[in-house]
Design an enzyme around this catalytic site. Structure first.
Site, PDB file in Angstrom:
ATOM      1  N   ASN A   1      -3.352   1.171   0.205  1.00 34.68           N
ATOM      2  CA  ASN A   1      -2.287   1.794   0.999  1.00 34.68           C
ATOM      3  C   ASN A   1      -2.967   2.617   2.085  1.00 34.68           C
ATOM      4  O   ASN A   1      -3.558   3.643   1.793  1.00 34.68           O
ATOM      5  CB  ASN A   1      -1.434   2.683   0.078  1.00 34.68           C
ATOM      6  CG  ASN A   1      -0.426   3.520   0.854  1.00 34.68           C
ATOM      7  OD1 ASN A   1      -0.184   3.265   2.041  1.00 34.68           O
ATOM      8  ND2 ASN A   1       0.161   4.499   0.189  1.00 34.68           N
ATOM      9  N   TRP A   2      -2.873   2.122   3.307  1.00 41.61           N
ATOM     10  CA  TRP A   2      -3.569   2.802   4.404  1.00 41.61           C
ATOM     11  C   TRP A   2      -2.835   4.049   4.884  1.00 41.61           C
ATOM     12  O   TRP A   2      -3.365   4.794   5.707  1.00 41.61           O
ATOM     13  CB  TRP A   2      -3.755   1.839   5.579  1.00 41.61           C
ATOM     14  CG  TRP A   2      -4.797   0.788   5.344  1.00 41.61           C
ATOM     15  CD1 TRP A   2      -5.639   0.685   4.266  1.00 41.61           C
ATOM     16  CD2 TRP A   2      -5.125  -0.303   6.212  1.00 41.61           C
ATOM     17  NE1 TRP A   2      -6.468  -0.394   4.413  1.00 41.61           N
ATOM     18  CE2 TRP A   2      -6.173  -1.025   5.601  1.00 41.61           C
ATOM     19  CE3 TRP A   2      -4.633  -0.754   7.435  1.00 41.61           C
ATOM     20  CZ2 TRP A   2      -6.731  -2.166   6.176  1.00 41.61           C
ATOM     21  CZ3 TRP A   2      -5.190  -1.883   8.020  1.00 41.61           C
ATOM     22  CH2 TRP A   2      -6.234  -2.584   7.391  1.00 41.61           C
ATOM     23  N   LYS A   3      -1.591   4.232   4.439  1.00 41.53           N
ATOM     24  CA  LYS A   3      -0.801   5.382   4.904  1.00 41.53           C
ATOM     25  C   LYS A   3      -0.780   5.366   6.448  1.00 41.53           C
ATOM     26  O   LYS A   3      -0.728   4.284   7.029  1.00 41.53           O
ATOM     27  CB  LYS A   3      -1.344   6.674   4.301  1.00 41.53           C
ATOM     28  CG  LYS A   3      -1.486   6.544   2.760  1.00 41.53           C
ATOM     29  CD  LYS A   3      -1.780   7.805   2.037  1.00 41.53           C
ATOM     30  CE  LYS A   3      -1.870   7.515   0.546  1.00 41.53           C
ATOM     31  NZ  LYS A   3      -2.057   8.714  -0.251  1.00 41.53           N
ATOM     32  N   SER A  59      -6.810   8.849  -6.232  1.00 36.54           N
ATOM     33  CA  SER A  59      -8.258   9.065  -6.131  1.00 36.54           C
ATOM     34  C   SER A  59      -9.080   7.961  -6.810  1.00 36.54           C
ATOM     35  O   SER A  59     -10.103   8.243  -7.432  1.00 36.54           O
ATOM     36  CB  SER A  59      -8.638  10.447  -6.676  1.00 36.54           C
ATOM     37  OG  SER A  59      -8.027  11.460  -5.891  1.00 36.54           O
ATOM     38  N   GLU A  88       1.445   6.755 -10.055  1.00 34.12           N
ATOM     39  CA  GLU A  88       0.605   7.614  -9.223  1.00 34.12           C
ATOM     40  C   GLU A  88       0.936   9.074  -9.510  1.00 34.12           C
ATOM     41  O   GLU A  88       1.889   9.620  -8.935  1.00 34.12           O
ATOM     42  CB  GLU A  88       0.859   7.312  -7.738  1.00 34.12           C
ATOM     43  CG  GLU A  88       0.487   5.902  -7.337  1.00 34.12           C
ATOM     44  CD  GLU A  88       0.124   5.816  -5.858  1.00 34.12           C
ATOM     45  OE1 GLU A  88      -0.971   5.324  -5.581  1.00 34.12           O
ATOM     46  OE2 GLU A  88       0.911   6.248  -5.002  1.00 34.12           O
ATOM     47  N   HIS A  92       6.952   5.734  -2.812  1.00 28.85           N
ATOM     48  CA  HIS A  92       5.660   6.415  -2.855  1.00 28.85           C
ATOM     49  C   HIS A  92       5.917   7.925  -2.913  1.00 28.85           C
ATOM     50  O   HIS A  92       6.872   8.416  -2.321  1.00 28.85           O
ATOM     51  CB  HIS A  92       4.826   6.054  -1.621  1.00 28.85           C
ATOM     52  CG  HIS A  92       3.425   6.566  -1.719  1.00 28.85           C
ATOM     53  ND1 HIS A  92       3.107   7.868  -1.405  1.00 28.85           N
ATOM     54  CD2 HIS A  92       2.277   5.979  -2.148  1.00 28.85           C
ATOM     55  CE1 HIS A  92       1.808   8.045  -1.621  1.00 28.85           C
ATOM     56  NE2 HIS A  92       1.281   6.913  -2.080  1.00 28.85           N
ATOM     57  N   GLU A 132       4.671  10.325  -1.416  1.00 29.00           N
ATOM     58  CA  GLU A 132       4.793  10.994  -0.112  1.00 29.00           C
ATOM     59  C   GLU A 132       6.183  10.775   0.472  1.00 29.00           C
ATOM     60  O   GLU A 132       6.724  11.649   1.142  1.00 29.00           O
ATOM     61  CB  GLU A 132       3.678  10.502   0.830  1.00 29.00           C
ATOM     62  CG  GLU A 132       2.338  11.112   0.423  1.00 29.00           C
ATOM     63  CD  GLU A 132       1.124  10.241   0.674  1.00 29.00           C
ATOM     64  OE1 GLU A 132       1.183   9.321   1.507  1.00 29.00           O
ATOM     65  OE2 GLU A 132       0.091  10.500   0.007  1.00 29.00           O
ATOM     66  N   GLY A 143      -5.755   4.649  -1.969  1.00 29.12           N
ATOM     67  CA  GLY A 143      -5.490   5.246  -0.667  1.00 29.12           C
ATOM     68  C   GLY A 143      -6.779   5.354   0.133  1.00 29.12           C
ATOM     69  O   GLY A 143      -7.246   4.383   0.731  1.00 29.12           O
ATOM     70  N   GLY A 144      -7.395   6.530   0.122  1.00 24.46           N
ATOM     71  CA  GLY A 144      -8.568   6.826   0.944  1.00 24.46           C
ATOM     72  C   GLY A 144      -9.670   5.776   0.877  1.00 24.46           C
ATOM     73  O   GLY A 144     -10.224   5.373   1.910  1.00 24.46           O
ATOM     74  N   GLY A 197      -5.109  11.932  -3.285  1.00 19.85           N
ATOM     75  CA  GLY A 197      -5.820  12.547  -2.165  1.00 19.85           C
ATOM     76  C   GLY A 197      -6.504  13.853  -2.526  1.00 19.85           C
ATOM     77  O   GLY A 197      -6.920  14.609  -1.656  1.00 19.85           O
TER      78      GLY A 197
END
Ligand code: 13P
Length: 243
Positions: A10-12, A206, A161, A91, A93, A227-228, A167
């Site tokens: 997930n590149w956000k 993470s 999640e 998600h 967020e 993610g990251g 993150g």
């Protein structure tokens, strides 16, 4: 029957069209075995479709309506037409920064189904809820609302999640993940029977090359939502290899 592993990125709000192309050029063809999925920003979907090799693509969000006066939004059918096969729904967020409720999540799931997008529905508790001993109650509420809207006859995925692990560099232990996934699996089976036993449950929060294999070895962890570490081709590839 064992579930085919899934590695999803997930590149956000990262990687515009040119950067997306550079990423997929660097990633090249992915090793066979797991399903590999990337959720780029919607503006980078077309360049991702043109450059990804062996990677399925999805969008990070859709609107619940088919079309209309919703400035700035993207419909499920437009996403499908541009090449998305999947969609992230709920998600954390979206839930916490944009106020999406379980009812919104259910409406988006129904819209995704109508457009032929495979939903990847995210659930997870906050640190406050976990500390208050509300893990089970929160997951139960979120998964029930999702299962009500999901079609057992069509493919879907669930992503666990925990909000406190997103993150932050803090990862749930494989035992934490196994506990939450077991609860989700039980609800999925109870509601959807065999289909609920086979839909993949991904862990997200993470995930890095160093912890991916241990997390994926945990019971009922069928893959990861990254993610990251999905932003660089090298670390994403290392996670795919770990699967
Ligand atoms: P991080 O891997 O950066 O913690 O993000 C997880 C996530 O939210 C994936 O959807």
């Amino acid at each position: 029957m064992s579930v085919r592993r899934v590695v999803a990125g997930n590149w956000k709000m990262n990687h515009g069209p040119a950067e997306a192309r550079r990423f997929f050029d660097a990633l090249g063809a992915v090793p066979s075995g797991p399903r590999v999925v990337v959720f780029p920003p919607v503006v980078s979907l077309a360049s991702s479709v043109a450059s990804a090799q062996g990677v399925e693509l999805g969008v990070q969000n859709i609107h619940a309506a088919e079309s209309g006066a919703f400035t700035g939004e993207t419909s499920a059918s437009m996403a499908r037409e541009t090449g998305a096969a999947l969609v992230l729904i709920g998600h954390s967020e979206r839930r916490h920064l944009f106020g999406e409720s379980d009812a919104d999540v259910a409406a988006k799931i129904r819209r995704a189904r109508a457009a032929g997008l495979e939903p990847c529905v995210c659930v997870g508790e906050t640190l406050e809820q976990r500390r208050a001993g509300r893990l089970e109650e929160v997951l139960e509420t979120q998964i029930s609302a999702a299962l009500e809207a999901l079609d057992p006859g069509a493919p879907y995925m669930i992503a666990y999640e925990p909000v406190w692990a997103i993150g932050t560099g803090e990862t749930a232990t494989p035992a934490d993940a196994a506990q939450a996934h077991a609860l989700l699996r039980e609800r999925m089976r109870a509601r959807h029977g065999e289909a609920g036993g086979q839909a993949p449950i991904l862990y997200g929060g993470s995930v890095k090359p160093a912890n991916a294999a241990d997390l994926m070895d945990a019971d009922e962890v069928d893959g990861v939502l990254v993610g990251g570490a999905s932003l660089a081709a090298e670390s994403f590839r290392a996670i795919i290899e770990a699967a």
